[in-house]
Design an enzyme around this catalytic site. Sequence first.
Site, PDB file in Angstrom:
ATOM      1  CG  HIS A 210       2.073  -0.978   1.226  1.00 27.52           C
ATOM      2  ND1 HIS A 210       0.877  -0.387   0.942  1.00 27.52           N
ATOM      3  CD2 HIS A 210       3.021  -0.080   0.870  1.00 27.52           C
ATOM      4  CE1 HIS A 210       1.078   0.802   0.420  1.00 27.52           C
ATOM      5  NE2 HIS A 210       2.372   1.031   0.372  1.00 27.52           N
TER       6      HIS A 210
HETATM    7  C1  UD1 Z   1       7.210   1.165  -1.913  1.00 26.11           C
HETATM    8  C2  UD1 Z   1       7.310   2.650  -1.614  1.00 26.11           C
HETATM    9  C3  UD1 Z   1       5.989   3.130  -1.039  1.00 26.11           C
HETATM   10  C4  UD1 Z   1       4.835   2.744  -1.932  1.00 26.11           C
HETATM   11  C5  UD1 Z   1       4.867   1.280  -2.250  1.00 26.11           C
HETATM   12  C6  UD1 Z   1       3.804   0.938  -3.259  1.00 26.11           C
HETATM   13  C7  UD1 Z   1       9.490   3.570  -0.900  1.00 26.11           C
HETATM   14  C8  UD1 Z   1      10.278   4.017   0.272  1.00 26.11           C
HETATM   15  N1  UD1 Z   1       8.336   2.930  -0.613  1.00 26.11           N
HETATM   16  O1  UD1 Z   1       6.991   0.502  -0.695  1.00 26.11           O
HETATM   17  O2  UD1 Z   1       6.028   4.545  -0.889  1.00 26.11           O
HETATM   18  O3  UD1 Z   1       3.640   3.057  -1.245  1.00 26.11           O
HETATM   19  O4  UD1 Z   1       6.132   0.921  -2.804  1.00 26.11           O
HETATM   20  O5  UD1 Z   1       3.440  -0.402  -3.202  1.00 26.11           O
HETATM   21  O6  UD1 Z   1       9.890   3.773  -2.022  1.00 26.11           O
HETATM   22  N2  UD1 Z   1       8.970  -6.858  -2.725  1.00 26.11           N
HETATM   23  C9  UD1 Z   1       8.734  -7.995  -3.445  1.00 26.11           C
HETATM   24  N3  UD1 Z   1       8.494  -7.859  -4.785  1.00 26.11           N
HETATM   25  C10 UD1 Z   1       8.485  -6.665  -5.411  1.00 26.11           C
HETATM   26  C11 UD1 Z   1       8.745  -5.516  -4.664  1.00 26.11           C
HETATM   27  C12 UD1 Z   1       8.975  -5.617  -3.315  1.00 26.11           C
HETATM   28  O7  UD1 Z   1       8.726  -9.091  -2.922  1.00 26.11           O
HETATM   29  O8  UD1 Z   1       8.250  -6.621  -6.623  1.00 26.11           O
HETATM   30  C13 UD1 Z   1       9.232  -7.002  -1.271  1.00 26.11           C
HETATM   31  C14 UD1 Z   1      10.706  -7.118  -0.944  1.00 26.11           C
HETATM   32  O9  UD1 Z   1      10.810  -7.942   0.171  1.00 26.11           O
HETATM   33  C15 UD1 Z   1      11.057  -5.699  -0.546  1.00 26.11           C
HETATM   34  C16 UD1 Z   1       9.790  -5.251   0.138  1.00 26.11           C
HETATM   35  O10 UD1 Z   1       8.738  -5.855  -0.596  1.00 26.11           O
HETATM   36  O11 UD1 Z   1      12.165  -5.631   0.298  1.00 26.11           O
HETATM   37  C17 UD1 Z   1       9.588  -3.767   0.165  1.00 26.11           C
HETATM   38  O12 UD1 Z   1       9.672  -3.233  -1.151  1.00 26.11           O
HETATM   39  P1  UD1 Z   1      10.039  -1.687  -1.347  1.00 26.11           P
HETATM   40  O13 UD1 Z   1       9.950  -1.357  -2.795  1.00 26.11           O
HETATM   41  O14 UD1 Z   1      11.286  -1.353  -0.643  1.00 26.11           O
HETATM   42  O15 UD1 Z   1       8.930  -0.924  -0.515  1.00 26.11           O
HETATM   43  P2  UD1 Z   1       7.351  -1.041  -0.554  1.00 26.11           P
HETATM   44  O16 UD1 Z   1       6.897  -1.436   0.800  1.00 26.11           O
HETATM   45  O17 UD1 Z   1       6.912  -1.829  -1.727  1.00 26.11           O
HETATM   46  N1  UDP Z   2      -3.834  -1.843  -6.291  1.00 26.58           N
HETATM   47  C1  UDP Z   2      -3.998  -2.834  -7.247  1.00 26.58           C
HETATM   48  N2  UDP Z   2      -3.995  -4.137  -6.847  1.00 26.58           N
HETATM   49  C2  UDP Z   2      -3.852  -4.499  -5.542  1.00 26.58           C
HETATM   50  C3  UDP Z   2      -3.689  -3.478  -4.571  1.00 26.58           C
HETATM   51  C4  UDP Z   2      -3.671  -2.156  -4.980  1.00 26.58           C
HETATM   52  O1  UDP Z   2      -4.162  -2.540  -8.434  1.00 26.58           O
HETATM   53  O2  UDP Z   2      -3.844  -5.696  -5.263  1.00 26.58           O
HETATM   54  C5  UDP Z   2      -3.764  -0.443  -6.732  1.00 26.58           C
HETATM   55  C6  UDP Z   2      -4.773   0.497  -6.116  1.00 26.58           C
HETATM   56  O3  UDP Z   2      -5.944   0.528  -6.904  1.00 26.58           O
HETATM   57  C7  UDP Z   2      -4.033   1.823  -6.133  1.00 26.58           C
HETATM   58  C8  UDP Z   2      -2.574   1.431  -6.033  1.00 26.58           C
HETATM   59  O4  UDP Z   2      -2.500   0.050  -6.326  1.00 26.58           O
HETATM   60  O5  UDP Z   2      -4.191   2.472  -7.378  1.00 26.58           O
HETATM   61  C9  UDP Z   2      -2.032   1.707  -4.654  1.00 26.58           C
HETATM   62  O6  UDP Z   2      -0.747   1.150  -4.548  1.00 26.58           O
HETATM   63  P1  UDP Z   2      -0.036   0.942  -3.165  1.00 26.58           P
HETATM   64  O7  UDP Z   2      -1.056   0.853  -2.097  1.00 26.58           O
HETATM   65  O8  UDP Z   2       0.908  -0.196  -3.355  1.00 26.58           O
HETATM   66  O9  UDP Z   2       0.855   2.234  -3.025  1.00 26.58           O
HETATM   67  P2  UDP Z   2       0.567   3.703  -2.436  1.00 26.58           P
HETATM   68  O10 UDP Z   2      -0.557   4.288  -3.187  1.00 26.58           O
HETATM   69  O11 UDP Z   2       0.304   3.534  -0.966  1.00 26.58           O
HETATM   70  O12 UDP Z   2       1.860   4.420  -2.653  1.00 26.58           O
END
Ligand code: UD1
Ligand code: UDP
Length: 384
Positions: A210
């Site tokens: 992601h």
């Molecule tokens: C965010 C964090 C990242 C973390 C990740 C965990 C920042 C800059 N990034 O990234 O560090 O690793 O979360 O998963 O804070 N969206 C949905 N539903 C949701 C949430 C998001 O559809 O519930 C979609 C939306 O299109 C949104 C996009 O995902 O614009 C990105 O979401 P965002 O929270 O900005 O960043 P992540 O890529 O999730």
């Molecule tokens: N994870 C989960 N379900 C999923 C994918 C990830 O429970 O479908 C968990 C995974 O075990 C880990 C965490 O989500 O604990 C990682 O989250 P993510 O990769 O979104 O964020 P990051 O750690 O990169 O900030």
Amino acid sequence: MPLNDSPRDIAVVFGTRPEIIKLAGIITELDDRARIVHTGQHYDNALSSAFFANFGLPQPHLLLDGATGPWGRGHQVGTLIAELTREFTLAPPRAVIVQGDTNSTSAGAQAAHYCGIPVVHVEAGLRSRDRSMPEEINRQVVGVIADIHCAATPEAADNLLAEGVAPERIRITGNTVVEATLRSLPRPEAVDALLARLDIPDAFVLATFHRPENSDDPVRLAAVLESLAGLGLPAVVPLHPRTRAKIKEFGLEPAAERLLLVEPVDHPTFLALAGRARLLVSDSGGVQEETTVLKKPLLVVRTSTERPEAVRAGFAHLVEPGRELLTTARRLLADAGLGDRLAATASPYGDGTASVRISAIARALADGAPVPEPLPQPLSATGS
Ligand code: UD1
Ligand code: UDP
């Protein structure tokens, strides 16, 4: 009533899936002193409330609307700072805990500091040295603000010392992901039932991705999808909504359809999948740590990592998509002794007591008491 006697005087501020997972143990330890503040950054059930249920957490005491939308990071961080400042002014907590490096982490730390409330940073001191990552900037912002930095490892503590953080503000606590993983990991007899719903083949690779570096560039995203389709084993991919949206935007559905795409799964199901998988492929931060508890090999599809401990311990391998990913995957899949070697390797992220240590630190900070376990002396640059 004096503030000291009032429950919910330690605000735990977070907004995303990994923050819920890594803060759950601390919230549980803080019991009625924890004020759960969810920024709403992640709003889908599959990224948020599913994890509250996994860890038996109560509903948030305050839920913001995430300030999501098309206006980007500055708008999200700025709006959340304003909303949290209002909350902290109306009902000041005695300490604020933030975790990791998301926009919610940055906003929570900044709002607390501007309101004069001490900040505890969980998972402090990670550095990728890659300034194009939003997370690297968020970590550095919080690194300047935090009053107590809970570094998971000596190396993370060294990063903070090198930036001039005073040693008395640093505690080495381990990473709370260790106890979260041990808590969520389903018992062997429960794994089949969890996986039955997903129609998973016997042998597979589990992949998640992601990060903007992989999802936001169409050429790179296509390369990741192609690599996963060429592994020789089916790739099961619980797809993050960000990646799903980008696949659609770039018209990459044909490449994605060669993978076994599923919706994001809850934590026990993810760990059940990870435990069964022959190999993990991910750009996730949390998965790099979990793999050291699960004792599984992991390919990290990134150009840099802020978690070098997992690489050095032999669990994680940094690869580029394409040839490097495929040759490394083949080598690891063919290595008959790898499983036993990893099983015998300790996790560099601690012993599963981080939540207890950090909650004790936060309670002391909130009570104006000495914060336990100061570092005996500055660590060396090598983290020894
Ligand atoms: C965010 C964090 C990242 C973390 C990740 C965990 C920042 C800059 N990034 O990234 O560090 O690793 O979360 O998963 O804070 N969206 C949905 N539903 C949701 C949430 C998001 O559809 O519930 C979609 C939306 O299109 C949104 C996009 O995902 O614009 C990105 O979401 P965002 O929270 O900005 O960043 P992540 O890529 O999730
Ligand atoms: N994870 C989960 N379900 C999923 C994918 C990830 O429970 O479908 C968990 C995974 O075990 C880990 C965490 O989500 O604990 C990682 O989250 P993510 O990769 O979104 O964020 P990051 O750690 O990169 O900030």
